[in-house]
Design a protein around this motif. Structure first.
Motif, mmCIF file in Angstrom:
data_model
loop_
_atom_site.group_PDB
_atom_site.id
_atom_site.type_symbol
_atom_site.label_atom_id
_atom_site.label_comp_id
_atom_site.label_asym_id
_atom_site.label_seq_id
_atom_site.Cartn_x
_atom_site.Cartn_y
_atom_site.Cartn_z
ATOM 1 N N ARG A 54 0.814 -1.224 0.000
ATOM 2 C CA ARG A 54 0.000 0.000 0.000
ATOM 3 C C ARG A 54 0.843 1.267 0.000
ATOM 4 N N GLY A 55 2.016 1.232 0.596
ATOM 5 C CA GLY A 55 2.841 2.433 0.669
ATOM 6 C C GLY A 55 3.529 2.792 -0.636
ATOM 7 N N TYR A 56 3.527 1.898 -1.610
ATOM 8 C CA TYR A 56 4.209 2.168 -2.878
ATOM 9 C C TYR A 56 3.348 3.093 -3.741
ATOM 10 N N PRO A 57 3.966 4.062 -4.450
ATOM 11 C CA PRO A 57 3.168 4.958 -5.302
ATOM 12 C C PRO A 57 2.350 4.181 -6.331
ATOM 13 N N GLU A 58 1.087 4.535 -6.465
ATOM 14 C CA GLU A 58 0.169 3.912 -7.412
ATOM 15 C C GLU A 58 0.108 2.394 -7.214
ATOM 16 N N ALA A 59 0.038 1.982 -5.975
ATOM 17 C CA ALA A 59 0.012 0.540 -5.677
ATOM 18 C C ALA A 59 -1.204 -0.138 -6.301
ATOM 19 N N ALA A 60 -2.328 0.551 -6.362
ATOM 20 C CA ALA A 60 -3.531 -0.042 -6.952
ATOM 21 C C ALA A 60 -3.313 -0.366 -8.423
ATOM 22 N N VAL A 61 -2.643 0.540 -9.151
ATOM 23 C CA VAL A 61 -2.343 0.288 -10.563
ATOM 24 C C VAL A 61 -1.384 -0.894 -10.688
ATOM 25 N N GLN A 62 -0.387 -0.935 -9.805
ATOM 26 C CA GLN A 62 0.574 -2.039 -9.852
ATOM 27 C C GLN A 62 -0.125 -3.380 -9.638
ATOM 28 N N ARG A 63 -1.086 -3.412 -8.721
ATOM 29 C CA ARG A 63 -1.799 -4.667 -8.453
ATOM 30 C C ARG A 63 -2.660 -5.066 -9.651
ATOM 31 N N ARG A 64 -3.311 -4.091 -10.297
ATOM 32 C CA ARG A 64 -4.105 -4.403 -11.489
ATOM 33 C C ARG A 64 -3.227 -4.974 -12.592
ATOM 34 N N VAL A 65 -2.057 -4.380 -12.774
ATOM 35 C CA VAL A 65 -1.140 -4.839 -13.805
ATOM 36 C C VAL A 65 -0.687 -6.269 -13.512
ATOM 37 N N ALA A 66 -0.291 -6.532 -12.265
ATOM 38 C CA ALA A 66 0.197 -7.862 -11.897
ATOM 39 C C ALA A 66 -0.881 -8.919 -12.067
ATOM 40 N N LEU A 67 -2.085 -8.629 -11.591
ATOM 41 C CA LEU A 67 -3.176 -9.606 -11.676
ATOM 42 C C LEU A 67 -3.606 -9.846 -13.120
ATOM 43 N N ALA A 68 -3.672 -8.784 -13.914
ATOM 44 C CA ALA A 68 -4.074 -8.945 -15.311
ATOM 45 C C ALA A 68 -3.058 -9.790 -16.077
ATOM 46 N N GLY A 69 -1.778 -9.488 -15.899
ATOM 47 C CA GLY A 69 -0.748 -10.256 -16.591
ATOM 48 C C GLY A 69 -0.751 -11.717 -16.177
ATOM 49 N N ALA A 70 -0.867 -11.972 -14.870
ATOM 50 C CA ALA A 70 -0.868 -13.350 -14.380
ATOM 51 C C ALA A 70 -2.080 -14.117 -14.891
ATOM 52 N N ALA A 71 -3.260 -13.475 -14.874
ATOM 53 C CA ALA A 71 -4.475 -14.156 -15.309
ATOM 54 C C ALA A 71 -4.415 -14.520 -16.785
ATOM 55 N N VAL A 72 -3.973 -13.577 -17.608
ATOM 56 C CA VAL A 72 -3.907 -13.833 -19.047
ATOM 57 C C VAL A 72 -2.902 -14.948 -19.343
ATOM 58 N N ALA A 73 -1.736 -14.877 -18.716
ATOM 59 C CA ALA A 73 -0.709 -15.894 -18.965
ATOM 60 C C ALA A 73 -1.177 -17.278 -18.532
ATOM 61 N N LEU A 74 -1.815 -17.374 -17.365
ATOM 62 C CA LEU A 74 -2.269 -18.674 -16.868
ATOM 63 C C LEU A 74 -3.372 -19.255 -17.742
ATOM 64 N N LEU A 75 -4.282 -18.412 -18.198
ATOM 65 C CA LEU A 75 -5.394 -18.896 -19.013
ATOM 66 C C LEU A 75 -4.939 -19.360 -20.399
ATOM 67 N N LEU A 76 -3.956 -18.672 -20.966
ATOM 68 C CA LEU A 76 -3.551 -18.977 -22.335
ATOM 69 C C LEU A 76 -2.476 -20.058 -22.432
ATOM 70 N N THR A 77 -1.704 -20.256 -21.366
ATOM 71 C CA THR A 77 -0.574 -21.198 -21.436
ATOM 72 C C THR A 77 -0.971 -22.593 -21.938
ATOM 73 N N PRO A 78 -2.102 -23.172 -21.482
ATOM 74 C CA PRO A 78 -2.421 -24.527 -21.958
ATOM 75 C C PRO A 78 -2.890 -24.601 -23.408
ATOM 76 N N VAL A 79 -3.250 -23.461 -24.026
ATOM 77 C CA VAL A 79 -3.928 -23.543 -25.321
ATOM 78 C C VAL A 79 -3.208 -22.815 -26.455
ATOM 79 N N VAL A 80 -2.099 -22.142 -26.173
ATOM 80 C CA VAL A 80 -1.402 -21.412 -27.232
ATOM 81 C C VAL A 80 0.043 -21.869 -27.304
ATOM 82 N N PRO A 81 0.720 -21.636 -28.436
ATOM 83 C CA PRO A 81 2.141 -21.983 -28.545
ATOM 84 C C PRO A 81 2.978 -21.158 -27.570
#
Length: 218
Positions: A166-193
């Motif tokens: 929470r103390g990091y600048p724009e922590a909310a944006v950082q969390r959105r970025v981390a979660l979005a990247g992780a979700a997309v990578a996990l969902l696509l890994t089994p089905v794409v090259p």
């Protein structure tokens, strides 16, 4: 230096994988010295080891390497390397870890220092352990392989975690970025090259990290 030494040990796993794929020791060494981007190197030997041809292996490696172009765009105004030879040398060290170290630094001077020291330590360690892994692949047991597999994600988590507090600048944006990247990578890994999920995740985090429009007050 600590990050470079820790992640550099993973070069032993690449050396062992290259040996298992049928590459000679000198071929593994050349790949680490000239390509020097672990994900692309593993993709290349993985395709070759599975019986794929050279074009398929090179295509997978290039696809994974496209993310380094995005890193370069981010690092150029931060590092400002002067002269074509400095730009060439810096470009060769633009990888996940050096980008994370430079971006996390509090000012430009320390960003340059982190990039150079981290890059040099990782480059030397990665290449040395590639030789060790290729020569001693048979002696690298399952326990050692599992331990090496945990090094890279643990290092990334250590770099990422402070930015989510929470103390990091724009922590909310950082969390959105981390979660979005992780979700997309996990969902696509089994089905794409290999590599497609990395590029898709980069697009997702760019969208997730867009600044929100300022509220209009009367």
């Amino acid at each position: 230096m600590g990050l470079g030494l820790a992640v550099g040990l993973y070069g032993a796993a690449f050396g062992a994988a290259a040996d298992a794929a049928g590459l000679a020791v000198w071929q593994a060494v050349v790949l680490s010295a000239l390509m020097f981007t672990g994900a692309s190197q593993f993709a290349l030997v993985g395709v070759l080891g599975a019986g794929g041809g050279g074009p398929a292996a090179i295509g997978s490696a290039l696809l994974l390497g496209t993310r380094n172009t995005l890193y370069g765009v981010r690092l150029l105004p931060l590092l400002e390397p002067r002269g074509w030879w400095r730009r060439l040398g810096a470009a060769h060290w633009v990888i996940d870890e050096t980008t994370a170290l430079a971006v996390a630094a509090p000012d430009r001077r320390q960003a340059r220092l982190a990039f150079v020291v981290g890059g040099a330590t990782l480059y030397l360690t990665w290449n040395a352990t590639t030789v060790a892994g290729a020569l001693g692949a048979a002696a690298l047991g399952e326990t050692a392989r599992a331990a090496l597999d945990a090094v890279v994600p643990a290092a990334f988590l250590a770099l990422l975690w402070p930015r989510l507090q929470r103390g990091y600048p724009e922590a909310a944006v950082q969390r959105r970025v981390a979660l979005a990247g992780a979700a997309v990578a996990l969902l696509l890994t089994p089905v794409v090259p290999p590599g497609v999920q990395v590029v898709a995740a980069a697009v997702a985090v760019a969208l997730a990290g867009r600044p929100r429009p300022a509220a209009v007050t009367s």
